[in-house]
Design a protein around this motif. Structure first.
Motif, PDB file in Angstrom:
ATOM      1  N   GLY A  93       0.840  -1.181   0.000  1.00 25.60           N
ATOM      2  CA  GLY A  93       0.000   0.000   0.000  1.00 25.60           C
ATOM      3  C   GLY A  93       0.874   1.228   0.000  1.00 25.60           C
ATOM      4  N   ALA A  94       0.400   2.307  -0.639  1.00 30.28           N
ATOM      5  CA  ALA A  94       1.192   3.532  -0.721  1.00 30.28           C
ATOM      6  C   ALA A  94       0.283   4.750  -0.766  1.00 30.28           C
ATOM      7  CB  ALA A  94       2.083   3.501  -1.960  1.00 30.28           C
ATOM      8  N   VAL A  95       0.811   5.869  -0.270  1.00 28.59           N
ATOM      9  CA  VAL A  95       0.095   7.140  -0.304  1.00 28.59           C
ATOM     10  C   VAL A  95       1.061   8.262  -0.657  1.00 28.59           C
ATOM     11  CG1 VAL A  95      -1.713   6.464   1.327  1.00 28.59           C
ATOM     12  CG2 VAL A  95       0.404   7.505   2.200  1.00 28.59           C
ATOM     13  N   SER A  96       0.531   9.304  -1.294  1.00 24.96           N
ATOM     14  CA  SER A  96       1.304  10.507  -1.605  1.00 24.96           C
ATOM     15  C   SER A  96       0.441  11.741  -1.379  1.00 24.96           C
ATOM     16  CB  SER A  96       1.766  10.504  -3.073  1.00 24.96           C
ATOM     17  OG  SER A  96       2.775   9.560  -3.292  1.00 24.96           O
ATOM     18  N   ILE A 212       6.237  13.834  -6.631  1.00 19.43           N
ATOM     19  CA  ILE A 212       6.225  12.528  -5.976  1.00 19.43           C
ATOM     20  C   ILE A 212       7.594  11.903  -6.166  1.00 19.43           C
ATOM     21  CG2 ILE A 212       5.244  10.196  -5.992  1.00 19.43           C
ATOM     22  CD1 ILE A 212       2.613  11.486  -6.936  1.00 19.43           C
ATOM     23  N   GLY A 213       8.191  11.452  -5.085  1.00 22.50           N
ATOM     24  CA  GLY A 213       9.517  10.864  -5.139  1.00 22.50           C
ATOM     25  C   GLY A 213       9.484   9.358  -5.210  1.00 22.50           C
ATOM     26  N   ASP A 214      10.576   8.742  -4.778  1.00 19.59           N
ATOM     27  CA  ASP A 214      10.698   7.289  -4.873  1.00 19.59           C
ATOM     28  C   ASP A 214      10.036   6.541  -3.724  1.00 19.59           C
ATOM     29  OD1 ASP A 214      13.180   6.290  -2.813  1.00 19.59           O
ATOM     30  OD2 ASP A 214      13.098   8.403  -3.298  1.00 19.59           O
ATOM     31  N   SER A 215       9.868   7.217  -2.575  1.00 18.40           N
ATOM     32  CA  SER A 215       9.468   6.491  -1.358  1.00 18.40           C
ATOM     33  C   SER A 215       8.161   5.714  -1.485  1.00 18.40           C
ATOM     34  CB  SER A 215       9.384   7.460  -0.177  1.00 18.40           C
ATOM     35  OG  SER A 215      10.652   7.992   0.115  1.00 18.40           O
ATOM     36  N   PRO A 216       7.126   6.257  -2.159  1.00 17.99           N
ATOM     37  CA  PRO A 216       5.895   5.478  -2.269  1.00 17.99           C
ATOM     38  C   PRO A 216       5.844   4.559  -3.480  1.00 17.99           C
ATOM     39  CG  PRO A 216       5.508   7.643  -3.164  1.00 17.99           C
ATOM     40  CD  PRO A 216       6.953   7.620  -2.703  1.00 17.99           C
ATOM     41  N   ILE A 217       6.904   4.545  -4.274  1.00 19.57           N
ATOM     42  CA  ILE A 217       6.896   3.774  -5.521  1.00 19.57           C
ATOM     43  C   ILE A 217       7.517   2.404  -5.280  1.00 19.57           C
ATOM     44  CG2 ILE A 217       7.567   3.719  -7.943  1.00 19.57           C
ATOM     45  CD1 ILE A 217       5.622   5.982  -7.168  1.00 19.57           C
TER      46      ILE A 217
END
Length: 313
Positions: A93-96, A212-217
């Motif tokens: 799961g991811a959020v931005s 949006i960076g790499d952290s949620p990808i």
């Protein structure tokens, strides 16, 4: 059955002029988070629960760039992002673009477990957070004066993690005015050999709203599978281009490398001119880290009693 292992990070690319008291504060926080994870692992808490627990602690403490104390956008607001992944079934799961959620990593887990989706952003993520009843806060909670002052560079200082507007760093081939490292992350393998990873950040200081960076990808800043769990930190655009976290798993699978060999390979061969670092665990209880920046806030421990916390090489 295997021995557990855990690693945490608080960002790669450390200001060489970072005051000693700030270095000690960082090491104390990393140590505290390691022992929170160790205690949980000794009670047989699953890896996915442990990474969430540890990253929540890092988000709550304002020292690093995630949750409370996040870097500010060009508009003076926070736009946080996080992801979490469980390796046995590769669920994530991811959020931005989160602006009110105290613990973005927990919202990311709710996206994974309570929605038919894997990734929600901006107003959609905020709406979902309210539906799920997660703890919210206004902007005063996230913006701390200490972090704000620290991340604005002092003229004349030689700093590799921040730059003045008239002498900008280059990211993705173009100049940026300010760069704040200190993304946080945790990777865990539990006694059952289950790997998990989680990453959380406020992103770049002075970033354009909507970046949006790499952290949620997944595959870039975060990845977990049946072989390993990986969390990355550093120049997000370089990490994205390299699909850095997934590369660790790929070279383990396809080249037959051990964990530390895989980490060393991707740091050396996949970052081009980018600066980054990562932490990783393997399903057989190994732990590793690597970075090509001048430092990385990091800590790791294994069930056999090994524990290490450091900043520099």
């Amino acid at each position: 059955m295997t021995g557990w292992a855990i690693a945490v990070h608080g960002g790669a690319g450390v200001d060489p002029n970072l005051p000693l008291h700030r270095q000690e504060e960082a090491k104390k926080l990393l140590t505290r988070c390691l022992y929170i994870g160790i205690s949980a692992l000794n009670t047989n808490l699953p890896a996915i629960d442990v990474v969430e627990l540890v990253v929540r602690e890092l988000e709550t403490d304002p020292l690093f760039n995630s949750g409370r104390g996040s870097a500010l956008t060009e508009k003076g607001t926070v736009e946080m992002e996080a992801s979490i992944m469980e390796g046995t079934k590769r669920k994530y799961g991811a959020v931005s673009g989160v602006t009110t959620v105290k613990n973005p990593v927990s919202l990311a887990r709710l996206v994974m477990e309570k929605s038919p989706h894997s990734y929600l952003a901006f107003s959609g993520a905020e709406d979902f957070a309210r539906e799920q009843g997660v703890e919210l806060a206004d902007s005063d909670y996230f913006i701390t004066q200490d972090n704000f002052d620290y991340r604005i560079p002092t003229p004349g200082l030689d700093s590799s993690c921040a730059a003045e507007v008239d002498n900008p760093m280059v990211m993705n081939g173009l100049p940026i005015s300010l760069y704040a490292p200190e993304t946080v992350g945790c990777v865990v393998v539990d006694k059952e050999g289950r790997c998990a990873a989680a990453t959380s950040t406020g992103g770049l200081m002075n970033k354009r709203s909507g970046r949006i960076g790499d952290s949620p990808i997944i595959g870039a800043g975060t990845y977990a599978c049946n072989l390993c769990g990986v969390s990355c930190t550093g120049e997000g655009e370089a990490i994205l281009r390299a699909t850095l976290a997934r590369e660790v798993a790929a070279v383990m699978e396809y080249k037959g490398l051990r964990l530390q060999e895989a980490v060393d390979f991707v740091i050396k061969e996949r970052l081009d001119e980018g600066k980054a670092g990562l932490i990783a665990v393997s399903s057989n209880g190994e732990v590793a880290c690597g970075f090509n920046a001048n430092g990385m806030f990091r800590g790791c421990a294994t069930e056999d009693g090994f524990i290490e916390v450091g900043i520099w090489e």
